[in-house]
Design a protein around this motif. Structure first.
Motif, PDB file in Angstrom:
ATOM      1  N   MET A 126      63.378  32.295  34.327  1.00  0.00           N
ATOM      2  CA  MET A 126      62.760  32.425  35.867  1.00  0.00           C
ATOM      3  C   MET A 126      62.238  33.825  35.572  1.00  0.00           C
ATOM      4  SD  MET A 126      61.881  31.597  38.614  1.00  0.00           S
ATOM      5  CE  MET A 126      62.882  30.038  39.238  1.00  0.00           C
ATOM      6  N   ALA A 127      63.030  34.883  35.368  1.00  0.00           N
ATOM      7  CA  ALA A 127      62.532  36.187  35.049  1.00  0.00           C
ATOM      8  C   ALA A 127      61.183  36.368  34.115  1.00  0.00           C
ATOM      9  CB  ALA A 127      63.489  37.019  34.895  1.00  0.00           C
ATOM     10  N   ALA A 128      61.074  35.694  33.041  1.00  0.00           N
ATOM     11  CA  ALA A 128      60.023  35.782  32.292  1.00  0.00           C
ATOM     12  C   ALA A 128      58.652  35.380  32.813  1.00  0.00           C
ATOM     13  CB  ALA A 128      60.472  34.916  31.077  1.00  0.00           C
ATOM     14  N   ILE A 129      58.673  34.448  33.838  1.00  0.00           N
ATOM     15  CA  ILE A 129      57.583  34.126  34.406  1.00  0.00           C
ATOM     16  C   ILE A 129      57.144  34.629  35.823  1.00  0.00           C
ATOM     17  CG2 ILE A 129      56.483  31.939  35.483  1.00  0.00           C
ATOM     18  CD1 ILE A 129      58.420  30.210  33.639  1.00  0.00           C
ATOM     19  N   PHE A 130      58.338  35.013  36.540  1.00  0.00           N
ATOM     20  CA  PHE A 130      58.250  35.724  37.814  1.00  0.00           C
ATOM     21  C   PHE A 130      58.980  37.052  37.673  1.00  0.00           C
ATOM     22  CE2 PHE A 130      58.160  31.138  38.967  1.00  0.00           C
ATOM     23  CZ  PHE A 130      56.631  31.187  39.386  1.00  0.00           C
ATOM     24  N   ILE A 147      79.284  26.149  49.869  1.00  0.00           N
ATOM     25  CA  ILE A 147      78.263  26.900  50.392  1.00  0.00           C
ATOM     26  C   ILE A 147      77.149  26.454  50.464  1.00  0.00           C
ATOM     27  CG2 ILE A 147      77.435  29.266  50.691  1.00  0.00           C
ATOM     28  CD1 ILE A 147      80.175  30.484  49.558  1.00  0.00           C
ATOM     29  N   SER A 148      76.273  26.152  51.531  1.00  0.00           N
ATOM     30  CA  SER A 148      75.015  25.447  51.334  1.00  0.00           C
ATOM     31  C   SER A 148      73.854  26.311  52.128  1.00  0.00           C
ATOM     32  CB  SER A 148      75.091  24.160  52.365  1.00  0.00           C
ATOM     33  OG  SER A 148      76.195  23.644  51.924  1.00  0.00           O
ATOM     34  N   LEU A 149      72.887  26.521  51.135  1.00  0.00           N
ATOM     35  CA  LEU A 149      71.842  27.336  51.681  1.00  0.00           C
ATOM     36  C   LEU A 149      70.471  26.827  51.924  1.00  0.00           C
ATOM     37  CD1 LEU A 149      74.058  29.178  49.577  1.00  0.00           C
ATOM     38  CD2 LEU A 149      72.568  31.067  50.652  1.00  0.00           C
ATOM     39  N   GLU A 150      69.696  27.357  52.908  1.00  0.00           N
ATOM     40  CA  GLU A 150      68.233  27.102  52.652  1.00  0.00           C
ATOM     41  C   GLU A 150      67.679  28.346  52.415  1.00  0.00           C
ATOM     42  OE1 GLU A 150      64.431  26.220  55.728  1.00  0.00           O
ATOM     43  OE2 GLU A 150      66.627  26.220  56.553  1.00  0.00           O
ATOM     44  N   LEU A 151      66.746  28.429  51.392  1.00  0.00           N
ATOM     45  CA  LEU A 151      66.210  29.738  51.097  1.00  0.00           C
ATOM     46  C   LEU A 151      64.766  29.506  50.507  1.00  0.00           C
ATOM     47  CD1 LEU A 151      67.226  30.581  47.526  1.00  0.00           C
ATOM     48  CD2 LEU A 151      68.502  28.578  48.837  1.00  0.00           C
ATOM     49  N   ALA A 152      64.098  30.588  50.203  1.00  0.00           N
ATOM     50  CA  ALA A 152      62.755  30.444  49.337  1.00  0.00           C
ATOM     51  C   ALA A 152      62.783  31.564  48.070  1.00  0.00           C
ATOM     52  CB  ALA A 152      61.682  31.266  50.573  1.00  0.00           C
ATOM     53  N   ILE A 153      62.386  30.809  47.255  1.00  0.00           N
ATOM     54  CA  ILE A 153      62.253  31.550  45.899  1.00  0.00           C
ATOM     55  C   ILE A 153      60.626  32.023  45.801  1.00  0.00           C
ATOM     56  CG2 ILE A 153      62.035  31.477  43.584  1.00  0.00           C
ATOM     57  CD1 ILE A 153      63.915  29.227  43.873  1.00  0.00           C
ATOM     58  N   GLN A 154      60.711  33.511  45.693  1.00  0.00           N
ATOM     59  CA  GLN A 154      59.576  34.011  46.159  1.00  0.00           C
ATOM     60  C   GLN A 154      59.496  34.950  44.602  1.00  0.00           C
ATOM     61  OE1 GLN A 154      60.440  36.545  49.454  1.00  0.00           O
ATOM     62  NE2 GLN A 154      59.716  34.718  50.813  1.00  0.00           N
ATOM     63  N   GLY A 155      58.071  35.414  44.346  1.00  0.00           N
ATOM     64  CA  GLY A 155      57.744  36.068  43.198  1.00  0.00           C
ATOM     65  C   GLY A 155      56.175  36.129  42.880  1.00  0.00           C
ATOM     66  N   THR A 156      55.821  36.809  41.693  1.00  0.00           N
ATOM     67  CA  THR A 156      54.538  36.775  41.457  1.00  0.00           C
ATOM     68  C   THR A 156      54.563  36.200  39.837  1.00  0.00           C
ATOM     69  OG1 THR A 156      54.183  39.081  42.583  1.00  0.00           O
ATOM     70  CG2 THR A 156      52.638  38.523  40.982  1.00  0.00           C
ATOM     71  N   PHE A 157      53.430  35.519  39.712  1.00  0.00           N
ATOM     72  CA  PHE A 157      53.279  34.583  38.204  1.00  0.00           C
ATOM     73  C   PHE A 157      52.696  35.864  37.455  1.00  0.00           C
ATOM     74  CE2 PHE A 157      50.767  31.195  36.107  1.00  0.00           C
ATOM     75  CZ  PHE A 157      51.602  31.202  35.162  1.00  0.00           C
ATOM     76  N   GLU A 158      53.496  36.463  36.746  1.00  0.00           N
ATOM     77  CA  GLU A 158      53.340  37.447  35.810  1.00  0.00           C
ATOM     78  C   GLU A 158      53.236  37.275  34.258  1.00  0.00           C
ATOM     79  OE1 GLU A 158      54.760  40.887  37.336  1.00  0.00           O
ATOM     80  OE2 GLU A 158      52.950  41.528  38.767  1.00  0.00           O
ATOM     81  N   GLY A 159      54.172  36.237  34.188  1.00  0.00           N
ATOM     82  CA  GLY A 159      54.556  35.784  32.897  1.00  0.00           C
ATOM     83  C   GLY A 159      54.033  34.671  32.316  1.00  0.00           C
ATOM     84  N   PRO A 160      53.452  34.141  31.066  1.00  0.00           N
ATOM     85  CA  PRO A 160      53.068  32.968  30.652  1.00  0.00           C
ATOM     86  C   PRO A 160      54.128  31.984  30.595  1.00  0.00           C
ATOM     87  CG  PRO A 160      53.650  34.356  28.685  1.00  0.00           C
ATOM     88  CD  PRO A 160      53.878  35.192  29.908  1.00  0.00           C
ATOM     89  N   LEU A 161      53.586  30.593  31.019  1.00  0.00           N
ATOM     90  CA  LEU A 161      54.463  29.567  31.163  1.00  0.00           C
ATOM     91  C   LEU A 161      54.075  28.516  30.181  1.00  0.00           C
ATOM     92  CD1 LEU A 161      56.408  27.638  32.607  1.00  0.00           C
ATOM     93  CD2 LEU A 161      54.659  27.024  34.067  1.00  0.00           C
ATOM     94  N   ASN A 171      48.362  34.462  36.630  1.00  0.00           N
ATOM     95  CA  ASN A 171      47.031  34.707  37.329  1.00  0.00           C
ATOM     96  C   ASN A 171      47.556  35.741  38.488  1.00  0.00           C
ATOM     97  OD1 ASN A 171      48.449  32.967  38.821  1.00  0.00           O
ATOM     98  ND2 ASN A 171      46.969  31.275  38.710  1.00  0.00           N
ATOM     99  N   GLY A 172      48.664  36.333  38.615  1.00  0.00           N
ATOM    100  CA  GLY A 172      49.047  37.022  39.585  1.00  0.00           C
ATOM    101  C   GLY A 172      49.217  36.495  40.957  1.00  0.00           C
ATOM    102  N   ALA A 173      49.505  35.021  40.948  1.00  0.00           N
ATOM    103  CA  ALA A 173      49.751  34.307  42.157  1.00  0.00           C
ATOM    104  C   ALA A 173      51.084  34.533  42.593  1.00  0.00           C
ATOM    105  CB  ALA A 173      49.388  32.901  41.938  1.00  0.00           C
ATOM    106  N   LYS A 174      51.143  34.611  43.984  1.00  0.00           N
ATOM    107  CA  LYS A 174      52.515  34.839  44.825  1.00  0.00           C
ATOM    108  C   LYS A 174      52.990  33.287  44.883  1.00  0.00           C
ATOM    109  CE  LYS A 174      52.083  39.321  45.284  1.00  0.00           C
ATOM    110  NZ  LYS A 174      52.935  40.208  44.412  1.00  0.00           N
ATOM    111  N   VAL A 175      54.031  33.149  45.161  1.00  0.00           N
ATOM    112  CA  VAL A 175      54.957  32.015  45.131  1.00  0.00           C
ATOM    113  C   VAL A 175      55.879  32.262  46.177  1.00  0.00           C
ATOM    114  CG1 VAL A 175      54.329  30.976  42.895  1.00  0.00           C
ATOM    115  CG2 VAL A 175      56.506  32.171  43.404  1.00  0.00           C
TER     116      VAL A 175
END
Length: 219
Positions: A126-130, A147-161, A171-175
């Motif tokens: 995950m860290a390699a891409i975001f 333990i149950s959670l609702e969350l959002a995974i956030q990051g910037t697409f800065e690594g090759p996939l 492409n620097g897209a924000k997710v």
């Protein structure tokens, strides 16, 4: 403690390691309530201490504030795991050690499971891409050892996939990906962690669209 999206089912399986701990919590930020009565949470270093204080608990988006000591201890384990998976405080060994010897991480959407040292792949993939991957915790429910959670995974697409069709260039897209996590603990460690990531939404945010025409043509 927002979704993801991909182009094809094959691609989803190929990047299964991404969802995994799409977890992470910023160690240097404090929890802050959002507007409209919705509390979003950013895990801080203080909130990952073994003993959570009443003030720290009050800042969390808990659905039940009457927790036992056992439940609070379990919650601290989970918050620590999120902290260890954060992009700027990545600690693979600590994350792996938070699991029991037979503990497992299940990417429920991609159908992939990780055990032992492979648990660390969830974080590094995950860290390699975001590189700045972060988890924003929206809602936390503690029920004994679950333990149950609702969350959002956030990051910037800065690594090759890497994908079966070739490498997708960053492409620097924000997710901002909607995710649901379910942690099952045993004797203070994680026995099982089931993660549900909105891959379709994530890939759309990365600029990848589902190839419906190609799928229909093959049919």
């Amino acid at each position: 403690m927002k979704s993801l999206n991909w182009k094809t089912a094959v691609t989803t399986a190929a990047v299964a390691g991404l969802s995994g701990l799409a977890i992470a919590a910023a160690p240097s930020q404090a929890a802050t309530p959002t507007s409209a009565g919705t509390r979003a949470h950013t895990v801080s270093a203080a909130q990952t201490s073994p003993a959570l204080s009443p003030a720290q608990l009050a800042a969390l988006p808990l659905t039940n504030r009457h927790l036992t000591r056992h439940e609070i201890a379990n919650l601290a384990v989970v918050l620590n795991a999120y902290h260890d998976a954060e992009g700027h405080s990545l600690d693979v060994n600590a994350f792996v050690n938070s699991f029991t010897t037979d503990g497992v991480f299940n990417d429920m959407v991609a159908g992939q499971s990780y055990r032992g040292q492979a648990l660390g792949d969830v974080l590094t993939n995950m860290a390699a891409i975001f590189p700045d991957v972060h988890r924003e915790l929206k809602s936390i429910t503690v029920n004994g050892d679950v333990i149950s959670l609702e969350l959002a995974i956030q990051g910037t697409f800065e690594g090759p996939l890497p994908t079966p069709a070739g490498t997708l260039r960053p492409n620097g897209a924000k997710v901002d990906v909607p995710t649901a996590d379910f942690w099952y603990l045993q004797d203070g460690k994680v026995k099982k962690f089931d993660c549900f990531v909105g891959y379709t939404d994530m890939y759309a945010q990365m600029g990848v669209n589902l190839d419906w025409a190609g799928a229909v043509a093959k049919g």
